[in-house]
Design an enzyme around this catalytic site. Structure first.
Site, PDB file in Angstrom:
ATOM      1  N   GLU A  37       0.870  -1.163   0.000  1.00 37.20           N
ATOM      2  CA  GLU A  37       0.000   0.000   0.000  1.00 37.20           C
ATOM      3  C   GLU A  37       0.917   1.226   0.000  1.00 37.20           C
ATOM      4  OE1 GLU A  37      -2.729   0.337   3.277  1.00 37.20           O
ATOM      5  OE2 GLU A  37      -3.512   2.220   2.463  1.00 37.20           O
ATOM      6  N   ARG A 263       5.383 -12.848   9.754  1.00 34.79           N
ATOM      7  CA  ARG A 263       6.046 -11.564   9.523  1.00 34.79           C
ATOM      8  C   ARG A 263       7.460 -11.612  10.038  1.00 34.79           C
ATOM      9  NH1 ARG A 263       2.194  -7.456   8.817  1.00 34.79           N
ATOM     10  NH2 ARG A 263       3.627  -5.742   9.143  1.00 34.79           N
ATOM     11  N   LYS A 273       4.759   0.794   9.192  1.00 37.18           N
ATOM     12  CA  LYS A 273       4.862   2.035   8.427  1.00 37.18           C
ATOM     13  C   LYS A 273       4.258   3.207   9.182  1.00 37.18           C
ATOM     14  CE  LYS A 273       3.157   0.108   4.746  1.00 37.18           C
ATOM     15  NZ  LYS A 273       2.497  -0.113   3.467  1.00 37.18           N
TER      16      LYS A 273
HETATM   17  P1  ATP Z   1       2.953  -2.064   7.786  1.00 32.73           P
HETATM   18  O1  ATP Z   1       2.470  -2.690   9.042  1.00 32.73           O
HETATM   19  O2  ATP Z   1       4.401  -1.726   7.811  1.00 32.73           O
HETATM   20  O3  ATP Z   1       2.108  -0.951   7.298  1.00 32.73           O
HETATM   21  P2  ATP Z   1       1.610  -3.618   5.874  1.00 32.73           P
HETATM   22  O4  ATP Z   1       1.402  -5.069   5.846  1.00 32.73           O
HETATM   23  O5  ATP Z   1       0.427  -2.836   6.210  1.00 32.73           O
HETATM   24  O6  ATP Z   1       2.854  -3.253   6.746  1.00 32.73           O
HETATM   25  P3  ATP Z   1       1.714  -3.428   3.053  1.00 32.73           P
HETATM   26  O7  ATP Z   1       2.132  -2.300   2.210  1.00 32.73           O
HETATM   27  O8  ATP Z   1       0.291  -3.847   3.037  1.00 32.73           O
HETATM   28  O9  ATP Z   1       2.164  -3.078   4.507  1.00 32.73           O
HETATM   29  O10 ATP Z   1       2.643  -4.686   2.799  1.00 32.73           O
HETATM   30  C1  ATP Z   1       2.940  -5.205   1.537  1.00 32.73           C
HETATM   31  C2  ATP Z   1       3.286  -6.651   1.695  1.00 32.73           C
HETATM   32  O11 ATP Z   1       4.408  -6.800   2.578  1.00 32.73           O
HETATM   33  C3  ATP Z   1       2.150  -7.428   2.313  1.00 32.73           C
HETATM   34  O12 ATP Z   1       1.999  -8.631   1.590  1.00 32.73           O
HETATM   35  C4  ATP Z   1       2.582  -7.673   3.719  1.00 32.73           C
HETATM   36  O13 ATP Z   1       2.053  -8.868   4.191  1.00 32.73           O
HETATM   37  C5  ATP Z   1       4.101  -7.729   3.574  1.00 32.73           C
HETATM   38  N1  ATP Z   1       4.752  -7.339   4.832  1.00 32.73           N
HETATM   39  C6  ATP Z   1       4.591  -6.190   5.521  1.00 32.73           C
HETATM   40  N2  ATP Z   1       5.317  -6.195   6.647  1.00 32.73           N
HETATM   41  C7  ATP Z   1       5.967  -7.381   6.683  1.00 32.73           C
HETATM   42  C8  ATP Z   1       6.877  -7.997   7.610  1.00 32.73           C
HETATM   43  N3  ATP Z   1       7.261  -7.376   8.723  1.00 32.73           N
HETATM   44  N4  ATP Z   1       7.345  -9.221   7.300  1.00 32.73           N
HETATM   45  C9  ATP Z   1       6.984  -9.847   6.167  1.00 32.73           C
HETATM   46  N5  ATP Z   1       6.134  -9.327   5.271  1.00 32.73           N
HETATM   47  C10 ATP Z   1       5.625  -8.112   5.508  1.00 32.73           C
HETATM   48 MG    MG Z   2      -1.244  -3.916   4.746  1.00 40.67          MG
END
Ligand code: ATP
Ligand code: MG
Length: 566
Positions: A37, A263, A273
């Site tokens: 995102e 994760r 983020k």
């Molecule tokens: P954040 O909590 O940092 O906002 P998010 O999952 O909301 O992370 P996205 O932009 O939706 O952020 O993530 C893109 C992809 O990266 C998704 O498939 C998510 O599952 C993966 N991802 C995000 N954080 C991690 C992590 N700490 N370890 C492994 N994969 C991750």
């Molecule tokens: Mg997300």
């Protein structure tokens, strides 16, 4: 394992599934996707997801899409889109075809919403978000049907159209899937498909007044793109039945399957983020790419190579559980990579002047150019080290205390000998102090014939120290970093149950040293070149600020792990 080449990811359960599906003919080509995102910069956790998704595609000769999950315009920006693309490329991956956007499919989603309404499987609900949450119940209480659940198809189609056209206020209505208000899986209790959001969108402008919820968008995006394996993190496990429900109830071109893995969490590091954005907004750090940030752009600016990041991510298991990885494990890969690949150089961080009083007696002219290998074991060529009558050494490398044991203090002591790295053995004869008693100069004498040769009997140097010529070296700014957080789990709660990562910010996480001296060859290096400053650690020429006029280096990492217990 050599750090020269990125090792292939350790085999994992998803690779096994893909392998079986290819063997059985269930799929003929694997297609994955990385779906960020655009509401912040990518961090080390995302790197793991990128390595898993792009890595599996590479391993099985398939492709991986880069798709922006841009369904929530209020938090999204073009700046983040651009930064994410650059970071994925920096990591060394190439996405299949064009960059994709969930918003490319908004028209299709709308048609599919109408399709579900017509099939009696979706309805416009007028409950406010708070009321809807009351109706939904909780784990112990089954939900109650919304009073708007049995609206006619015609009314639903009309209301949805008018929601889209902007006739209603935000929060006044939503489109919900009609599934099961008593399901033990809360995500199936008539989940929201569309919300009214009168927001400008970075890709679609002002075209839409409604935006699809993640659950109504993600699986359909995967299906449109022909994704075979939709790999996500464990928090989406509960959403899988809903992911499948939409695919089963819509005329989608194919049926991707969701697979979840744990994760990546790292000690002393925050990987959210939203919270990283707070550090940026509150100016705790200098932007998303501050070298203290666990963002990919921060790590890059810190001097971590893409190879080291990949090596680390690929060393991790792809597991069905969440865990915390010791940040020292990450640092191991960074150090190993730099030890192999970084040329050596000399930089004096805290200079004190040494005058070689007998220089003219033994050396013709003002400068003797000495040479040294750029790397002790890898052929990276030679470097030139001009030796002059005035030199800088580090203050920490000198003591007036002649009683210091030779074993413990392998540096320069008044009245004793030391070898200058790749140069002469010298003896400290005298110190000059200013009015406050601080040493401003050390007068020394060189032992002739000791470049690359042992000194005569009785002149055994205590050790080897680094140095830089005053006349030929160059003044530089060096930023020395320490951990950003003082707590191994900065997001964890304190004794009073509060979770406030701000209280664990290390106020000493950066020291800016403006009077460092580097050997002359370092001045002309390109930004982002990494070095081992001998005896000090690994450093990188700053990506933005380094220039020949004003050299600026960032500390990447120390020479060895100095964390407690090591
Ligand atoms: P954040 O909590 O940092 O906002 P998010 O999952 O909301 O992370 P996205 O932009 O939706 O952020 O993530 C893109 C992809 O990266 C998704 O498939 C998510 O599952 C993966 N991802 C995000 N954080 C991690 C992590 N700490 N370890 C492994 N994969 C991750
Ligand atoms: Mg997300």
């Amino acid at each position: 394992m050599s750090s020269q080449e990125t090792p292939s990811p350790v085999s994992n359960f998803i690779a096994q599934i893909i392998d079986e599906e290819l063997q059985s003919g269930k799929i003929s080509k694997v297609v994955t996707r990385f779906p960020p995102e655009p509401n912040g910069y990518l961090h080390i956790g995302h790197a793991k997801s990128i390595c898993v998704n792009f890595g599996l595609a590479e391993q099985f000769g398939g492709s991986c899409n880069l798709r922006f999950d841009d369904t929530n315009p209020s938090k999204e920006e073009q700046e983040y889109v651009d930064a994410i693309k650059a970071d994925v490329q920096w990591l060394g991956f190439k996405w299949g075809g064009e960059v994709r956007y969930a918003s490319d499919y908004f028209d299709q989603f709308y048609l599919w919403a109408q399709h579900l309404i017509s099939a009696g499987k979706a309805y416009v609900c007028d409950l406010s978000p708070e009321q809807a949450s009351d109706y939904r119940g909780d784990f112990n209480t089954p939900g109650k049907p919304s009073p708007f659940r049995e609206r006619s198809v015609e009314e639903n189609l009309d209301l949805l159209e008018r929601m889209k056209n902007g006739e209603f206020d935000e929060g006044s209505r939503s489109l919900r899937a009609k599934i099961d208000m008593t399901s033990p899986n809360m995500t199936l209790r008539d989940p929201v498909m569309y919300r009214i959001r009168k927001q400008h969108h970075h890709q679609t402008g002002d075209k839409w007044n409604i935006y699809p919820a993640y659950d109504f968008a993600h699986g359909q995006e995967d299906a449109i793109e022909g994704v075979t394996h939709s790999i996500c993190t464990l928090e989406f496990a509960d959403h899988k039945p809903l992911y499948d429900w939409f695919l089963e109830n819509l005329p989608v071109p194919c049926k991707p399957a969701q697979h979840e893995f744990g994760r990546l969490n790292l000690s002393y590091t925050m990987t959210s983020k939203r919270k990283l954005k707070q550090l940026v907004d509150d100016k705790v750090v200098n932007g998303w790419d501050d070298p203290r940030m666990p963002t990919l752009s921060g790590l890059r600016r810190r001097g971590y190579s893409a190879r080291a990041v990949r090596n680390f991510c690929n060393s991790l298991a792809v597991a069905k559980t969440d865990g915390v990885v010791d940040v020292a494990q990450f640092e191991f890969f960074v150090r190993e990579d730099l030890n192999q690949n970084a040329p050596r150089a000399m930089c004096v961080l805290n200079p004190v002047k040494v005058t070689v009083t007998n220089f003219a007696d033994h050396i013709k002219g003002a400068v003797q150019v000495l040479t040294a290998p750029a790397h002790p074991s890898v052929d990276l060529g030679e470097r030139q080290l001009p030796f002059t009558a005035e030199l800088y050494i580090d203050r920490a490398d000198f003591s007036q205390d002649g009683s210091l044991s030779r074993k413990k203090f392998k540096r320069l002591v008044l009245g004793d000998y030391i070898r200058l790295r790749y140069a002469y053995v010298i003896k400290a004869d005298e110190v000059v102090k200013d009015a406050t008693g601080e040493i401003v100069e050390i007068k020394a004498s060189l032992v002739p014939g000791t470049v690359g040769e042992n000194p005569p009997e009785g002149m055994k140097p205590r050790g080897v120290i680094h140095w830089v010529s005053v006349a030929e070296g160059k003044q530089a700014r060096v930023r020395v970093y320490d951990r950003l957080f003082t707590h191994p789990a900065p997001e964890s709660a304190d004794e009073s149950g509060n979770s406030d990562f701000m209280q664990y910010i290390n106020s000493q996480s950066v020291r800016v040293l403006d009077n460092c001296w580097v050997e002359p060859g370092l001045v002309s290096v390109a930004p982002e070149s990494g070095f081992q400053f001998e005896r000090e650690g690994y450093f990188v020429a700053d990506r933005y600020e380094h220039s020949a006029d004003k050299p600026v280096f960032n500390m990447t990492i120390g020479l060895r792990d100095s964390s407690p217990g090591k």
